[in-house]
Design an enzyme around this catalytic site. Structure first.
Site, PDB file in Angstrom:
ATOM      1  N   ALA A  20       0.951  -1.263  -0.065  1.00 14.23           N
ATOM      2  CA  ALA A  20      -0.042   0.030  -0.149  1.00 14.23           C
ATOM      3  C   ALA A  20       0.930   1.218  -0.106  1.00 14.23           C
ATOM      4  CB  ALA A  20      -0.916   0.002   1.255  1.00 14.23           C
ATOM      5  N   GLU A  65       9.361   3.975   7.822  1.00 19.80           N
ATOM      6  CA  GLU A  65       9.141   2.715   8.143  1.00 19.80           C
ATOM      7  C   GLU A  65      10.004   2.203   9.606  1.00 19.80           C
ATOM      8  OE1 GLU A  65       7.778  -0.455   7.360  1.00 19.80           O
ATOM      9  OE2 GLU A  65       8.686  -0.968   9.158  1.00 19.80           O
ATOM     10  N   ASN A 101       4.777  -6.989   6.014  1.00 22.55           N
ATOM     11  CA  ASN A 101       4.284  -8.434   5.399  1.00 22.55           C
ATOM     12  C   ASN A 101       4.375  -8.476   4.276  1.00 22.55           C
ATOM     13  OD1 ASN A 101       3.393  -9.410   8.079  1.00 22.55           O
ATOM     14  ND2 ASN A 101       1.363  -8.753   7.928  1.00 22.55           N
ATOM     15  N   GLY A 116       3.114 -14.454  -0.028  1.00 23.89           N
ATOM     16  CA  GLY A 116       3.242 -15.443  -0.939  1.00 23.89           C
ATOM     17  C   GLY A 116       3.404 -14.986  -2.415  1.00 23.89           C
ATOM     18  N   GLY A 117       3.041 -13.661  -2.592  1.00 25.90           N
ATOM     19  CA  GLY A 117       3.078 -13.195  -4.091  1.00 25.90           C
ATOM     20  C   GLY A 117       2.069 -13.535  -5.073  1.00 25.90           C
ATOM     21  N   ARG A 156     -11.351 -19.122   3.546  1.00 28.18           N
ATOM     22  CA  ARG A 156     -10.591 -19.475   4.708  1.00 28.18           C
ATOM     23  C   ARG A 156     -11.009 -19.528   5.886  1.00 28.18           C
ATOM     24  NH1 ARG A 156      -5.596 -14.902   3.174  1.00 28.18           N
ATOM     25  NH2 ARG A 156      -4.676 -16.219   1.642  1.00 28.18           N
ATOM     26  N   GLU A 199      -3.785  -3.162   4.853  1.00 33.82           N
ATOM     27  CA  GLU A 199      -4.488  -3.818   5.804  1.00 33.82           C
ATOM     28  C   GLU A 199      -4.831  -2.921   6.909  1.00 33.82           C
ATOM     29  OE1 GLU A 199      -2.426  -7.589   6.319  1.00 33.82           O
ATOM     30  OE2 GLU A 199      -3.397  -7.970   8.138  1.00 33.82           O
ATOM     31  N   ILE A 253      -3.304  -8.459  -1.809  1.00 33.57           N
ATOM     32  CA  ILE A 253      -2.289  -7.660  -2.768  1.00 33.57           C
ATOM     33  C   ILE A 253      -3.139  -6.680  -3.434  1.00 33.57           C
ATOM     34  CG2 ILE A 253      -0.668  -7.710  -4.642  1.00 33.57           C
ATOM     35  CD1 ILE A 253       0.543 -10.177  -3.423  1.00 33.57           C
TER      36      ILE A 253
HETATM   37  C1  LIG Z   1       3.161 -14.651   5.247  1.00 34.08           C
HETATM   38  C2  LIG Z   1       2.110 -13.840   4.417  1.00 34.08           C
HETATM   39  C3  LIG Z   1       1.732 -14.440   3.142  1.00 34.08           C
HETATM   40  C4  LIG Z   1       0.792 -13.658   2.432  1.00 34.08           C
HETATM   41  N1  LIG Z   1       0.631 -14.152   1.184  1.00 34.08           N
HETATM   42  C5  LIG Z   1      -0.266 -13.345   0.472  1.00 34.08           C
HETATM   43  C6  LIG Z   1      -0.693 -13.563  -0.801  1.00 34.08           C
HETATM   44  O1  LIG Z   1      -0.074 -14.376  -1.487  1.00 34.08           O
HETATM   45  N2  LIG Z   1      -1.563 -12.759  -1.563  1.00 34.08           N
HETATM   46  C7  LIG Z   1      -2.285 -11.905  -1.025  1.00 34.08           C
HETATM   47  O2  LIG Z   1      -2.924 -11.159  -1.692  1.00 34.08           O
HETATM   48  N3  LIG Z   1      -1.852 -11.467   0.386  1.00 34.08           N
HETATM   49  C8  LIG Z   1      -1.038 -12.207   1.172  1.00 34.08           C
HETATM   50  N4  LIG Z   1      -0.923 -12.083   2.430  1.00 34.08           N
HETATM   51  C9  LIG Z   1      -1.570 -10.681   3.097  1.00 34.08           C
HETATM   52  C10 LIG Z   1      -0.750  -9.474   2.581  1.00 34.08           C
HETATM   53  O3  LIG Z   1       0.777  -9.700   2.236  1.00 34.08           O
HETATM   54  C11 LIG Z   1      -0.840  -8.437   3.427  1.00 34.08           C
HETATM   55  O4  LIG Z   1      -2.292  -8.049   3.727  1.00 34.08           O
HETATM   56  C12 LIG Z   1      -0.244  -7.103   2.895  1.00 34.08           C
HETATM   57  O5  LIG Z   1       1.323  -7.182   2.701  1.00 34.08           O
HETATM   58  C13 LIG Z   1      -0.391  -5.762   3.645  1.00 34.08           C
HETATM   59  O6  LIG Z   1       0.282  -4.649   3.043  1.00 34.08           O
HETATM   60  P1  LIG Z   1       0.375  -3.492   3.800  1.00 34.08           P
HETATM   61  O7  LIG Z   1       1.077  -2.526   2.809  1.00 34.08           O
HETATM   62  O8  LIG Z   1      -0.821  -3.090   4.032  1.00 34.08           O
HETATM   63  O9  LIG Z   1       1.016  -3.814   5.219  1.00 34.08           O
HETATM   64  P2  LIG Z   1       2.517  -4.265   5.414  1.00 34.08           P
HETATM   65  O10 LIG Z   1       3.120  -4.876   4.234  1.00 34.08           O
HETATM   66  O11 LIG Z   1       2.545  -5.146   6.489  1.00 34.08           O
HETATM   67  O12 LIG Z   1       3.402  -3.073   5.830  1.00 34.08           O
HETATM   68  C14 LIG Z   1       3.083  -2.045   6.698  1.00 34.08           C
HETATM   69  C15 LIG Z   1       4.416  -1.463   7.354  1.00 34.08           C
HETATM   70  O13 LIG Z   1       3.946  -0.433   8.155  1.00 34.08           O
HETATM   71  C16 LIG Z   1       5.196  -0.454   9.397  1.00 34.08           C
HETATM   72  N5  LIG Z   1       4.660   0.139  10.208  1.00 34.08           N
HETATM   73  C17 LIG Z   1       3.546  -0.409  11.225  1.00 34.08           C
HETATM   74  N6  LIG Z   1       3.361   0.688  12.134  1.00 34.08           N
HETATM   75  C18 LIG Z   1       4.345   1.671  11.811  1.00 34.08           C
HETATM   76  C19 LIG Z   1       4.591   2.820  12.601  1.00 34.08           C
HETATM   77  N7  LIG Z   1       4.096   3.243  13.829  1.00 34.08           N
HETATM   78  N8  LIG Z   1       5.631   3.683  12.233  1.00 34.08           N
HETATM   79  C20 LIG Z   1       6.285   3.448  10.906  1.00 34.08           C
HETATM   80  N9  LIG Z   1       5.980   2.193  10.267  1.00 34.08           N
HETATM   81  C21 LIG Z   1       4.976   1.300  10.836  1.00 34.08           C
HETATM   82  C22 LIG Z   1       5.409  -2.005   9.443  1.00 34.08           C
HETATM   83  O14 LIG Z   1       6.327  -2.147  10.226  1.00 34.08           O
HETATM   84  C23 LIG Z   1       5.220  -2.604   8.138  1.00 34.08           C
HETATM   85  O15 LIG Z   1       6.396  -2.726   7.494  1.00 34.08           O
HETATM   86  C24 LIG Z   1       0.016 -12.623   3.104  1.00 34.08           C
HETATM   87  C25 LIG Z   1       0.438 -12.179   4.481  1.00 34.08           C
HETATM   88  C26 LIG Z   1       1.460 -12.735   5.052  1.00 34.08           C
HETATM   89  C27 LIG Z   1       1.992 -12.349   6.391  1.00 34.08           C
END
Ligand SMILES: Cc1cc2nc3c(=O)[nH]c(=O)nc-3n(C[C@H](O)[C@H](O)[C@H](O)COP(=O)(O)OP(=O)(O)OC[C@H]3O[C@@H](n4cnc5c(N)ncnc54)[C@H](O)[C@@H]3O)c2cc1C
Length: 506
Positions: free
Chosen positions: A48, A67, A75, A80-81, A336, A476, A492
């Site tokens: 995101a 970050e 995450n 899993g990509g 799920r 998320e 994703i």
């Molecule tokens: C192991 C695994 C496998 C998955 N496989 C899939 C898949 O194949 N397909 C799919 O669609 N989804 C999958 N998902 C779900 C998907 O990966 C997550 O929902 C998605 O990565 C979330 O992205 P995001 O950008 O919202 O947050 P994130 O990628 O989690 O990034 C958020 C970031 O914000 C940082 N952060 C938090 N609080 C603060 C703060 N106060 N100050 C600064 N930084 C902060 C965190 O450290 C983190 O790095 C999977 C999830 C996991 C855990």
């Protein structure tokens, strides 16, 4: 706003004034002395955040990404990509018939109809734009389309390296190559800074912050780092991810979750940044809906490689059996929540982990190096016969063989009268040894809830019922898109689309 009475408006003004007096807001007359200024500040560094950062930087805006951890990607980089793209070019090329109706039907069914229809429409209608953004940044995908549980047809683009890093790394490189962009790791966002009108005008962060895995509650206990104030002239994008690793907040939502419950998430997946958005008035949505991923293993930590085996091979082309009966007990590719609930029934109190297995053919869809590593770890085992498989896990061999024979007959007929599984169209049953098997357990995986946003990714205020000026959110940390239970590969899609939309609108 238009529906609010004059009396309510007065109440809201009084509340806002009280909040200012308590120091929750920063008034214009008392403007902080900024340590730096940018057009846009993005909190987080996952899908995101990258979509928002790249998109706004492409518009010529100066962008800071903060970050809290020592590495970018949250995450997203360990994911899993598998990226759901309905009505994609690969579906078209492979003759897969998909439609808006089918995508909505599948997603609403998994979400128990709690999904926000406007956000669902947004992710559906902009899916190909998000895919193109990743391709433009240099992401590469395999030709094989995944069909994650609950999807009626294959929709999942899979990165060439089989993880989310296949998207994050090229997006990070693209972001850094754009002018006026900066990434600060080990920089923890603590507070929003708002002006008299309630507009978000900047953030308070701590640089040189060290996340501490040993603390029970890092968000509250960790005092490390040096305070800095950064101005965001156009706005802040909250993309701080979910909170499945937050022992305090997840237990408030589901008191039965033990403190030592395993999660697939990285250890920094905590709720602090989202709670700060609630403190300035963001609406919370669906925060008590936590998802367990049904494909993990008790014999590995976290998401591991077993999840990849089950997602790509055993669930789609094989079966899962209850050790106590040697029989199937669920639709292996249901959504799920349905699967995790069924598995927890089987596991019960005596750790009766079910056995997932398939024959030799489906494992070719896995990346070879991941398959080899999983086998070498011992979490996945190889058997020349079903008798040997039964002996290893204490199953009744003759019942197991009957279960397999029955399932193979269903595959031949193309219909599963027991559980309604969509059976492999290519006729893959369980008949060509060797067989591959493992024990399974669901693990805490996804926070369905978070802050409410509209279809411009603006955060909605519970004080005014209008967008909070200067504040956007994606990924998320938001709630509503997935309802009660997210379909695999839709995260994703959601993260990239809403991040991209935030980057277009900020
Ligand atoms: C192991 C695994 C496998 C998955 N496989 C899939 C898949 O194949 N397909 C799919 O669609 N989804 C999958 N998902 C779900 C998907 O990966 C997550 O929902 C998605 O990565 C979330 O992205 P995001 O950008 O919202 O947050 P994130 O990628 O989690 O990034 C958020 C970031 O914000 C940082 N952060 C938090 N609080 C603060 C703060 N106060 N100050 C600064 N930084 C902060 C965190 O450290 C983190 O790095 C999977 C999830 C996991 C855990």
């Amino acid at each position: 706003m238009s529906n609010l009475s004059r009396r309510n408006l007065l109440k809201i003004s009084a509340l806002a004034a009280a909040a200012t007096a308590l120091g929750a807001n920063q008034s214009d007359s008392n403007a902080p002395s900024w340590d730096g200024e940018y057009d846009v500040i993005v909190i987080g560094s996952g899908f995101a955040a990258h979509a928002a950062a790249v998109k706004s930087a492409m518009r010529g805006l100066s962008v800071l990404m903060v970050e809290k951890m020592g590495r970018v990607g949250g995450n997203s980089v360990i994911n899993g990509g598998i990226f759901c793209v309905p009505l994609s070019p690969k579906q078209k090329a492979q003759g897969i018939n998909d439609s808006r109706e089918l995508f909505f039907k599948d997603t609403l069914k998994a979400g128990r109809n709690l999904n926000n229809p406007a956000l669902l429409e947004l992710i559906f209608s902009r899916a190909n734009d998000a895919l193109n953004l990743t391709l433009e940044c240099g992401a590469e995908y395999r030709d094989f389309l995944e069909q994650s549980g609950g999807h009626s047809v294959p929709r999942g683009y899979k990165t060439s390296n089989g993880t989310g890093a296949g998207i994050i790394q090229p997006m990070q490189a693209r972001f850094k190559s754009l002018p006026n962009t900066e990434v600060k790791t080990r920089t923890k966002f603590d507070k929003f800074i708002t002006d008299d009108s309630g507009r978000v005008v900047g953030v308070e962060v701590r640089e040189n912050y060290r996340f501490d895995n040993k603390l029970f509650d890092d968000d509250r206990e960790n005092k490390s780092g040096d305070k800095k104030l950064y101005r965001a002239k156009k706005g802040v994008v909250l993309a701080s991810g979910g909170f499945c690793a937050d022992k305090v907040y997840r237990k408030l939502q589901e008191p039965l979750i033990p403190d030592n419950a395993q999660t697939t998430n990285h250890s920094g997946a905590t709720a602090g940044a989202m709670l700060e958005a609630f403190r300035i008035g963001a609406y919370p949505v669906h925060v008590s809906h936590l998802q367990f991923g049904p494909w993990a293993s008790p014999d590995e930590k976290g998401y591991g490689l077993a999840s990849k085996f089950n997602v790509t091979a055993s669930f789609r082309y094989g079966i899962s059996v209850d050790k106590k009966t040697s029989k199937r007990y669920m639709n292996e590719i249901a959504d799920r929540k349905t699967r995790a609930d069924k598995m927890f029934e089987i596991i019960g109190k005596d750790e009766n982990y079910p056995i997932h297995f398939c024959d030799s053919r489906p494992v070719k869809h896995m990346l070879k190096e991941q398959f080899d590593k999983l086998l070498a770890s011992g979490a996945l085992k190889r058997f020349d016969t079903l008798d040997a498989l039964a002996a290893e896990y204490g199953l009744n061999a003759s019942t197991l063989k009957q279960t397999v024979a029955q399932y193979n007959e269903y595959v031949k007929q193309g219909k599963d009268p027991d559980f309604g599984k969509i059976l492999p169209k290519d006729g893959t049953d369980i008949s060509v040894p060797p067989f591959y098997a493992m024990r399974g357990v669901p693990k805490l995986h996804h926070a369905m809830g978070g802050v409410a946003i509209n279809n411009k990714a603006q955060v909605l205020s519970s004080i005014t019922n209008e967008p909070i000026a200067g504040l956007y959110a994606a990924g998320e940390v938001t709630g509503g898109t997935h309802g009660a239970s997210r379909l695999g590969s839709n995260a994703i899609l959601d993260c990239l689309v809403c991040g991209m939309v935030a980057g277009e609108n900020v």
